[in-house]
Design an enzyme around this catalytic site. Structure first.
Site, PDB file in Angstrom:
ATOM      1  N   GLU B 129       0.717  -1.138   0.002  1.00 39.11           N
ATOM      2  CA  GLU B 129       0.143  -0.069  -0.163  1.00 39.11           C
ATOM      3  C   GLU B 129       0.884   1.161   0.075  1.00 39.11           C
ATOM      4  O   GLU B 129       0.562   2.263  -0.684  1.00 39.11           O
ATOM      5  CB  GLU B 129      -0.773   0.237   1.173  1.00 39.11           C
ATOM      6  CG  GLU B 129      -1.661   0.995   1.397  1.00 39.11           C
ATOM      7  CD  GLU B 129      -3.172   1.013   0.446  1.00 39.11           C
ATOM      8  OE1 GLU B 129      -2.852   1.942  -0.614  1.00 39.11           O
ATOM      9  OE2 GLU B 129      -3.836   0.405   0.253  1.00 39.11           O
ATOM     10  N   GLY B 134       1.574   6.905  -1.195  1.00 37.57           N
ATOM     11  CA  GLY B 134       1.780   7.103   0.421  1.00 37.57           C
ATOM     12  C   GLY B 134       0.638   6.626   1.172  1.00 37.57           C
ATOM     13  O   GLY B 134       0.163   5.315   1.275  1.00 37.57           O
ATOM     14  N   GLY B 187      12.941  20.588   1.985  1.00 30.07           N
ATOM     15  CA  GLY B 187      12.880  18.695   2.082  1.00 30.07           C
ATOM     16  C   GLY B 187      11.832  18.105   1.475  1.00 30.07           C
ATOM     17  O   GLY B 187      11.660  16.993   1.495  1.00 30.07           O
ATOM     18  N   LYS B 205       5.303   3.896  -9.934  1.00 33.25           N
ATOM     19  CA  LYS B 205       3.996   3.443  -9.281  1.00 33.25           C
ATOM     20  C   LYS B 205       2.866   3.358 -10.301  1.00 33.25           C
ATOM     21  O   LYS B 205       2.100   2.564 -10.045  1.00 33.25           O
ATOM     22  CB  LYS B 205       3.604   5.033  -8.683  1.00 33.25           C
ATOM     23  CG  LYS B 205       4.482   5.217  -7.239  1.00 33.25           C
ATOM     24  CD  LYS B 205       4.443   6.729  -6.955  1.00 33.25           C
ATOM     25  CE  LYS B 205       5.391   6.881  -5.667  1.00 33.25           C
ATOM     26  NZ  LYS B 205       5.293   8.335  -5.284  1.00 33.25           N
TER      27      LYS B 205
END
Lengths: 423, 423
Positions: B129, B134, B187, B205
């Site tokens: 998953e 995410g 970041g 993905k």
């Protein structure tokens, strides 16, 4: 391959769509999900529906005993809607050790406790993906997709009928009655639209979803409910001018263990993900303690979208019957477990006499109840009256109610046209 | 209560977040999901991380044999990223009959076949998953929420880094380099941003999601891939003028059994649900044969959102290990199973000499390749050159490629600035 026998109770729009999906996709489901679903029995008295679907009459009857006493039936899917005979038939099925699948939000929100008790005793599971937001996989997300998250809040548009009506009022400048008539003509609204427009349907769904999400029982009588019948196109248009879209929202939060649950029209900022959910689409936002905000969007009603959720439940139940067991904590909570004095921002439109001193009178009342105004807008005055829109800062529901009552009683106030919450 | 032993391979950002969720939410998971998850062993060489998390050193080592040979470990969760040693360690775990949980999209898209073979032999499940988008429960939706639907198409924004960069370019008028630097500072982008900005991450993905959704193997070398490095703020702004938002999209469709899979920047109409997915958020739209369009939206990266998906996988695996088995058909397809000459609308910006006859020359080339223009816009000319934007009707990719090559070679054409697909 695992063979699973299913009974369908009723062949209305969703029942018929489910029958079609189960028969058309039988090979697909066998090949890709490894279960062989067989429709063993159907309860339906309408002969035309049976003939239209080409169903072998030998598997059709009107007697629930043919379902309950048939050992080849493991799953009973119900499409009657309403309380009876759905309740009695599903309880009998659970008591006989079968699992049930239902899209019946009214039944499941009102009689969840006795159904889950029967499930605990009989050992069958309860699957209800189709009861909340149709084809959107919100139940699966809550039960099998967020197990490490505490759900902090739910907010959503759970009813396609009202969302269609509000979208028409907003986009095409229709009044409420005109938009409702259009929705009825197109089959988006029932002849008796009460359950939708008075927000009962949304309330049922919020009761189920919040009880599931918070692992606490949120009965419908603990949910504040307000429908859309009093909404005017004028307020929708004023809202638009200030960057808001009007939606019928379901909102539930849990804060320090206290639950707040409410269903009402609300102005949503245009850049909020829920603002762009239009027409008959639905959406649910969840706030998880780890995952943050997620949103699911799709068709909340209609035969095939809802049938898709029913078939997903049937396959899920066939493979993992445990996934429909023990999902609810039915402990009865007390009033003190619920927060009814919730906080919102408010839009308030008032018609006043066009005289000096009016504002001071109104401001005084707001002040008495610690209501702080974030902005005020005077609209074009007519001969002897003027309308004013107030936007408040965050304030308490009970304070607003008291202030509005007092403002209505002021001599200088002709009418409080609208009090609409903001999110 | 079912007791399940877990090993964590690596304590980077996601591994540490997973450790925290599993320990902080242990009671919650026991109470509400009925499983007792115990972290039995951790592979990590960084002593500081172990100390920061207050982990008992007796359960930490750097030797995979302490995981593979430990009969108290049923689930191995991997956080190394990259191919090795993740591949070897996960294969060893599967061969030992354990289930695996991974967020490693590169590994799972490239080595899915050998991992699923090992799962079939060893009997353990594969849960992934967290590898796609995410915290958004897209894998659970595909495997447990749409079993009666054939998935017809997938479209989405799968990469938060590029979506952040494109949002900055669009909203704050930054150029590509400036927005990338800003993303790195905050970041949101790696020091070496290649995997994100060249769209490898999105391609991985899409390979996983389309293979799962279509029940056919879609390897990464069958996916057309184009990153965002060549995107200019000028084109983003011109697109805005015409009502489009630029997004890096992943698109896969299956039509008459032929698969089309592609990853590229695209102009999305502003009223499309994907247009409003901004910043580091991700979204996936699925078109099901019965449910119609659904969309899932949430955070595609970050320690806690991804850790949330990992924990969901661990709990799901603990309760329903079968849910991670036999999900893929790894039969090798031939080139003829894929459609590479896909159809799109196109935005084309060309700089030409400001002379008469220029348009006729360009139009002639479009005509040769049956490319029909839906609109044309001349931008402000400079002293001796002018820029023109063409929007085409639906046309074929190969035809556009040939036409652009020929247009570039025309004497009157200075430069073809941009060719961007529309959805």
């Amino acid at each position: 391959m695992k063979k699973i026998g299913v009974a369908l109770l009723g062949l209305g729009v969703v029942g018929s769509s489910t029958y079609r999906i189960l028969t058309d996709q039988a090979d697909y489901i066998r090949k890709n999900h490894g279960v062989d679903i067989e429709i063993v029995h159907i309860l339906e008295k309408n002969k035309q529906r049976i003939e239209e679907l080409g169903i072998d009459k030998s598997i059709v009857s009107t007697d629930i005993n043919n379902v309950v006493n048939n050992p080849n039936i493991q799953i009973v899917a119900e499409f009657f809607g309403g309380i009876e005979p759905a309740r009695t038939f599903l309880l009998a099925s659970l008591n006989a050790g079968k699992s049930i699948v239902t899209a019946n939000k009214e039944l499941f929100s009102k009689h969840r406790c006795e159904l889950t008790d029967a499930s605990n005793k009989g050992g069958g599971g309860i699957f209800f993906e189709a009861s909340c937001v149709g084809g959107v996989p919100i139940i699966r997300t809550l039960t099998l997709g967020m197990q490490g998250d505490q759900i902090l809040s739910i907010a959503g548009i759970f009813n396609g009928t009202t969302n269609y009506i509000l979208s028409k009022m907003s986009n095409d400048g229709m009044g409420y009655s005109e938009a409702l008539t259009e929705a009825q003509r197109l089959g988006f609204a029932e002849a008796d639209p009460t359950a939708d427009v008075e927000a009962y349907d949304t309330m049922y769904k919020l009761s189920i979803l919040s009880s599931l999400a918070f692992h606490k029982s949120v009965p419908i009588d603990k949910i504040y409910r307000e429908g859309i019948c009093a909404i005017t196109k004028e307020d929708i248009n004023y809202g638009k001018e200030f960057g808001y879209t009007l939606k019928l929202l379901a909102i539930a939060k849990i804060t320090n263990g206290k639950i707040e649950a409410r269903v009402h029209p609300a102005f949503v900022e245009n850049n909020h993900p829920l603002a762009s959910v239009s027409g008959s689409f639905n959406a649910v936002m969840l706030e998880g303690s780890n995952v943050g905000d997620i949103m699911l969007y799709g068709r909340g009603a209609g035969g095939f979208p809802t049938g898709s959720a029913i078939v997903s439940d049937i396959v899920c139940c066939a493979k993992y019957p445990d996934a429909g067991r023990g999902l609810f904590d039915n402990s009865v909570l007390t009033n003190s477990d619920f927060n009814t004095d919730f906080q919102c921002r408010y839009y308030i439109r008032i018609n006043v006499s066009d005289k000096s001193g009016v504002l001071a009178n109104i401001a005084k009342v707001f002040g008495e109840y610690d209501i702080s105004i974030s902005s005020m807008h005077q609209l074009e005055p007519s001969s002897d009256s003027a309308s004013i829109i107030f936007f408040t800062h965050m304030t308490f529901e009970l304070g607003i109610n008291k202030a509005i009552k007092k403002i209505k009683a002021l001599d200088v106030v002709n009418s409080v046209y609208a009090v609409i919450r903001l999110i």
